[in-house]
Design a protein around this motif. Structure first.
Motif, short mmCIF file in Angstrom:
data_model
loop_
_atom_site.label_atom_id
_atom_site.label_comp_id
_atom_site.label_asym_id
_atom_site.label_seq_id
_atom_site.Cartn_x
_atom_site.Cartn_y
_atom_site.Cartn_z
N ALA A 7 81.13 11.49 29.84
CA ALA A 7 81.34 10.05 29.73
C ALA A 7 82.78 9.77 29.33
O ALA A 7 83.40 10.54 28.58
N ASP A 8 83.31 8.66 29.81
CA ASP A 8 84.68 8.24 29.53
C ASP A 8 84.63 6.79 29.06
O ASP A 8 84.28 5.88 29.83
N GLY A 9 84.94 6.55 27.78
CA GLY A 9 84.90 5.21 27.23
C GLY A 9 85.89 4.27 27.89
O GLY A 9 87.00 4.68 28.25
N VAL A 10 85.50 3.02 28.04
CA VAL A 10 86.37 2.00 28.64
C VAL A 10 87.22 1.40 27.54
O VAL A 10 86.72 0.67 26.68
N GLY A 11 88.50 1.74 27.54
CA GLY A 11 89.42 1.23 26.54
C GLY A 11 89.74 2.26 25.47
O GLY A 11 89.07 3.29 25.34
N ASP A 12 90.77 1.96 24.69
CA ASP A 12 91.22 2.84 23.61
C ASP A 12 90.79 2.23 22.28
O ASP A 12 91.58 1.61 21.55
N HIS A 13 89.50 2.39 21.96
CA HIS A 13 88.92 1.71 20.80
C HIS A 13 87.76 2.55 20.28
O HIS A 13 87.08 3.24 21.05
N PRO A 14 87.48 2.52 18.97
CA PRO A 14 86.35 3.29 18.45
C PRO A 14 85.02 2.92 19.12
O PRO A 14 84.16 3.80 19.28
N ASN A 15 84.83 1.67 19.49
CA ASN A 15 83.59 1.28 20.16
C ASN A 15 83.43 2.00 21.50
O ASN A 15 82.31 2.36 21.89
#
Length: 232
Positions: free
Chosen positions: A39-47
């Motif tokens: 998985a690759d999170g959308v954005g550079d944020h802890p969420n």
């Protein structure tokens, strides 16, 4: 059931504040097969990082017999249950006797490889790919705008494919948008540490994102004969 494949993974934070990539792999004791998830999170944020970890874990632990699309839907339920705005893209590979079932959202990718060729089996869900499919010009920014994600995709929008022989490479875009297929193939041909080297090479060559890879080796029989390696 065949012996479970040999696999290895690596992930590194590129020039970002957070590493929002995550991986999962799970084979139930006494069960049939194994599930891999990246998985690759959308954005550079802890969420984003939390969403990616949640999705990868939920997908990997979904029962093998339910298949790859069901694993993505399990990840979706888990991410939506978090509340908030964290989101990610995801690629899942489910290994059974028949080979691998693949499912994905966004621009996380799966490649088939057999020791001497590598072939992309997913198709990016991005604005750029949509415009290409409709014969329209593409700008660089479009490559980074996804049209599906774990949180938002309808069941009919989840991509699917099958790989019946060989091994697999799963990557976040920090790898495959920096390294060409020939470069990836050359690294896959190394005897040890291919996942770590893919990640290292992507970042050292100027990749501007987190870089993550899961390498699932082909069966030993596929590697017995040296052949001309070609990136398909």
């Amino acid at each position: 059931m065949r012996e479970l494949p040999h696999w290895h993974k690596a992930s590194a934070r590129g020039p970002r504040e957070h590493n929002a990539d995550a991986v999962g792999a799970y084979a139930a004791a006494g069960g049939a097969g194994i599930v891999f998830a990246l998985a690759d999170g959308v954005g550079d944020h802890p969420n984003a990082a939390h969403a990616a970890r949640t999705a990868a874990s939920a997908a990997a632990r979904n029962p093998v017999g339910q298949g790859a699309i069901a694993a993505v839907l399990a990840a979706q339920r888990a991410v939506r249950a978090l509340g908030g705005g964290g989101d990610c893209v995801l690629v899942v590979a489910v290994r059974t006797d028949a080979g691998y079932g693949i499912a994905w959202t966004g621009d996380a990718r799966a490649y088939a490889w057999d020791g001497y060729t590598v072939r992309q089996v997913t198709k990016d869900h991005t604005l750029a790919q949509y415009f290409r499919d409709h014969g329209q010009p593409v700008t660089p920014r479009m490559e980074h705008v996804v049209t599906t994600s774990v949180r938002t995709a309808g069941a009919h929008e989840i991509g699917s494919a099958t790989v019946t022989t060989g091994g697999l490479l799963l990557t976040s875009d920090g790898v495959h948008k920096t390294l060409g297929r020939q470069a990836m193939l050359d690294i896959l041909g190394m005897p040890d540490g291919a996942a770590a080297e893919l990640v290292r090479a992507a970042i050292s060559l100027g990749g501007c994102d987190n870089a993550t890879a899961i390498v699932v080796d082909p069966p030993r029989a596929d590697l017995a004969t040296e052949k001309l390696r070609v990136a398909a």
